[in-house]
Design a protein around this motif. Structure first.
Motif, short mmCIF file in Angstrom:
data_model
loop_
_atom_site.label_atom_id
_atom_site.label_comp_id
_atom_site.label_asym_id
_atom_site.label_seq_id
_atom_site.Cartn_x
_atom_site.Cartn_y
_atom_site.Cartn_z
N GLY A 123 6.42 23.87 41.99
CA GLY A 123 6.83 24.64 42.56
C GLY A 123 8.92 24.69 42.95
N LEU A 124 8.49 23.74 44.64
CA LEU A 124 10.05 24.01 44.69
C LEU A 124 10.19 22.45 43.98
N PHE A 125 10.18 21.12 43.30
CA PHE A 125 10.69 21.10 43.17
C PHE A 125 11.40 20.77 41.83
N ASN A 126 10.97 21.70 41.05
CA ASN A 126 11.01 22.43 40.06
C ASN A 126 12.61 22.94 40.52
N GLU A 127 12.39 24.36 41.61
CA GLU A 127 13.62 25.02 42.34
C GLU A 127 14.62 24.05 42.10
N TYR A 128 14.51 22.40 43.75
CA TYR A 128 15.64 22.12 44.06
C TYR A 128 16.24 21.30 42.88
N HIS A 129 15.60 20.31 41.92
CA HIS A 129 16.36 19.98 40.60
C HIS A 129 17.26 20.90 40.21
N ALA A 130 16.66 21.76 40.23
CA ALA A 130 17.10 22.76 38.97
C ALA A 130 18.56 23.16 40.13
N LEU A 131 18.65 23.54 40.99
CA LEU A 131 19.38 24.16 42.35
C LEU A 131 20.72 22.54 41.88
N LEU A 132 20.84 21.19 42.23
CA LEU A 132 20.69 20.80 42.24
C LEU A 132 21.65 20.16 40.87
N VAL A 133 21.35 20.96 40.16
CA VAL A 133 22.16 20.87 38.48
C VAL A 133 23.17 21.66 38.86
N SER A 134 22.92 22.66 39.31
CA SER A 134 23.75 24.50 39.59
C SER A 134 25.32 23.27 40.20
N LEU A 135 24.56 22.98 41.64
CA LEU A 135 25.60 22.36 42.20
C LEU A 135 26.59 21.52 41.68
N ALA A 136 26.00 20.16 40.34
CA ALA A 136 26.71 18.76 40.20
C ALA A 136 27.55 20.13 38.86
N LYS A 137 27.31 21.20 37.83
CA LYS A 137 28.13 21.80 37.40
C LYS A 137 29.23 22.32 37.87
N ASP A 138 28.96 23.44 39.42
CA ASP A 138 29.93 24.25 39.53
C ASP A 138 30.91 23.74 40.30
N VAL A 139 30.39 22.59 41.12
CA VAL A 139 31.36 22.18 41.98
C VAL A 139 31.81 20.54 41.82
N CYS A 140 30.24 20.37 42.31
CA CYS A 140 30.20 18.87 42.67
C CYS A 140 30.23 17.78 41.47
N ARG A 141 30.93 18.47 40.39
CA ARG A 141 31.22 17.84 39.61
C ARG A 141 31.89 16.52 39.22
N PRO A 142 31.89 15.23 38.25
CA PRO A 142 33.16 13.67 38.14
C PRO A 142 34.08 13.98 39.33
N ARG A 143 35.16 15.18 39.50
CA ARG A 143 35.76 16.12 40.64
C ARG A 143 35.94 16.63 40.75
N PRO A 144 34.83 16.70 42.15
CA PRO A 144 34.84 18.27 43.17
C PRO A 144 35.50 18.53 43.48
N LEU A 145 35.19 19.95 43.49
CA LEU A 145 35.68 21.21 44.31
C LEU A 145 34.91 21.31 45.60
N CYS A 146 35.29 20.63 46.77
CA CYS A 146 34.96 20.12 47.88
C CYS A 146 34.66 21.77 48.70
N PRO A 147 36.55 22.39 48.69
CA PRO A 147 36.26 23.35 49.52
C PRO A 147 35.73 24.14 49.05
N LYS A 148 35.01 24.40 47.91
CA LYS A 148 34.13 25.92 47.30
C LYS A 148 32.77 25.37 47.33
N CYS A 149 32.20 24.22 48.20
CA CYS A 149 30.78 23.75 48.55
C CYS A 149 29.73 24.06 49.16
N CYS A 150 29.26 24.56 48.87
CA CYS A 150 28.46 24.92 50.35
C CYS A 150 27.51 23.81 51.01
N LEU A 151 27.99 23.07 50.88
CA LEU A 151 27.34 21.61 51.69
C LEU A 151 28.28 20.82 52.04
#
Ligand code: SF4
Length: 369
Positions: free
Chosen positions: A331-359
């Protein structure tokens, strides 16, 4: 004053038989082993099958190097240096291992167990039944490092909490059945998910989203149906291979897949044409519910930018980063991986949008404009 201790001679009562050739750190929970006991001792096993768990004592014969008197538990320098006997380090004067395992089956002189952290060929020196009243001590005291995770564990847990706060549960994989997950895992290779959805809709519309229907469908027709997701000719061949394997391996009954241990199932999946590590692990985690972490391009990008692993780290090493530093939980691995994909699509793109990133405040690669 040195005390002379007598030499002792131990005799193995049996040996371990499994697929693990070399000692590894962690990941033993799902390993299935057979303990082959000396036939002359078979009668001594009578009654053991009544117990759900047994304690196995074994000789870690491949342990190398001289033991040191002080060690960092689990080899983590963030943990305090403590005496060897205050740890479970394998490098000890007498390399005796002791593990409580699940007893799955007894057949004559053979015990089939799950979770034994011993490699193939390990000599077994004793077997005892696990008795909760005797082995489990209520209120036992342990030093803080036993329950504390190391630095990397804490970072991974912090990242997870922030992602969960930022994006919420992802409810992956977006599919209506385990078979749809499997098909999606193949179709998503080098394809945007929106195009995979169109291809799956095409299969559903044609009544072809079952292993049997895929086997019956002419190859050219299958390729036409999945055309939106690209590489459709190659992917049609891969889907045919997957459907054929399901028929042969489990008679199209996907519920039977979870009865196999993760390593066996992973090897089987990797033997299918067109199924690589990422696809196999996606199927294991999202279709079968096995606790494996999926490593994809998004995960690699994020962990390298966060300084957790260089970009060229091997697939297995990336996977070990999560497996060895987080609770092994599907369950944890499922959510964790899915959340990483969300981050990558949302802000950690090839050109990252760091000011909007929660990390951002913990990321050594953040770009500050
Ligand atoms: S701060 Fe920037 S580089 Fe770091 S994880 Fe966030 S988006 Fe990616």
């Amino acid at each position: 004053m040195a005390i002379e201790q007598p030499d002792m001679t131990l005799k193995a009562i049996g040996f371990v038989k499994n697929q693990v050739a070399q000692p590894v750190q962690g990941g033993w929970e799902e390993v299935i082993s057979e303990i082959v006991i000396d036939r002359r001792l078979t009668d001594a096993l009578d009654g053991l099958e009544e117990f759900s768990h047994i304690v196995v004592l074994f000789w870690m014969h491949k342990t190398s190097g001289e033991p040191t008197l002080k060690v960092h538990p689990r080899g983590k320098i963030e943990f305090p240096l403590v005496g060897l006997f205050a740890t479970r380090s394998p490098r000890r004067p007498n390399p005796v291992g002791e593990t409580t395992v699940r007893l799955l089956e007894r057949r004559g002189n053979i015990l089939k167990v799950r979770g034994l952290d011993a490699i193939n060929g390990t000599p077994v020196i004793d077997i005892k039944p696990y008795i909760p009243r005797r082995h489990s001590v209520a209120g036992a005291r342990v030093p803080p490092w036993v329950t504390k995770s190391g630095g990397i564990s804490q970072r991974l847990e912090d990242i997870y909490r922030r992602l969960m706060d930022g994006y919420g549960p992802q409810h992956w994989w977006p599919a209506e059945s385990p078979f749809e997950v499997m098909v999606g895992a193949v179709l998503t290779q080098s394809a945007a998910w929106s195009n995979v959805e169109k291809a799956i809709a095409g299969l559903k519309g044609a009544g072809a989203l079952s292993p049997e229907a895929l086997r019956r469908l002419p190859l050219a027709e299958l390729a036409r149906l999945i055309r939106p997701c690209g590489y459709y000719n190659a992917k049609a061949v891969k889907l045919k291979s997957l459907a054929r394997w399901l028929g042969e391996f489990c008679g199209d009954d996907l519920n039977r897949l979870s009865a196999h241990d993760t390593d066996t199932l992973r090897r089987e999946l990797l033997s299918i044409h067109g199924v690589g590590e990422e696809t196999a692990d996606s199927i294991l985690l999202y279709a079968v519910g096995k606790p494996v972490f999926v490593i994809d391009a998004y995960t690699r990008r994020i962990i390298s930018r966060l300084g957790l692993a260089p970009q060229d780290t091997s697939y297995a090493a990336c996977q070990a980063l999560f497996r060895d530093n987080l609770p092994v939980d599907s369950g944890l691995f499922n959510e964790y991986h899915a959340l990483l994909v969300s981050l990558a699509k949302d802000v950690c793109r090839p050109r990252p949008l760091c000011p909007k990133c929660c990390l951002a405040d913990k990321c050594p690669s953040r770009i500050v404009k």
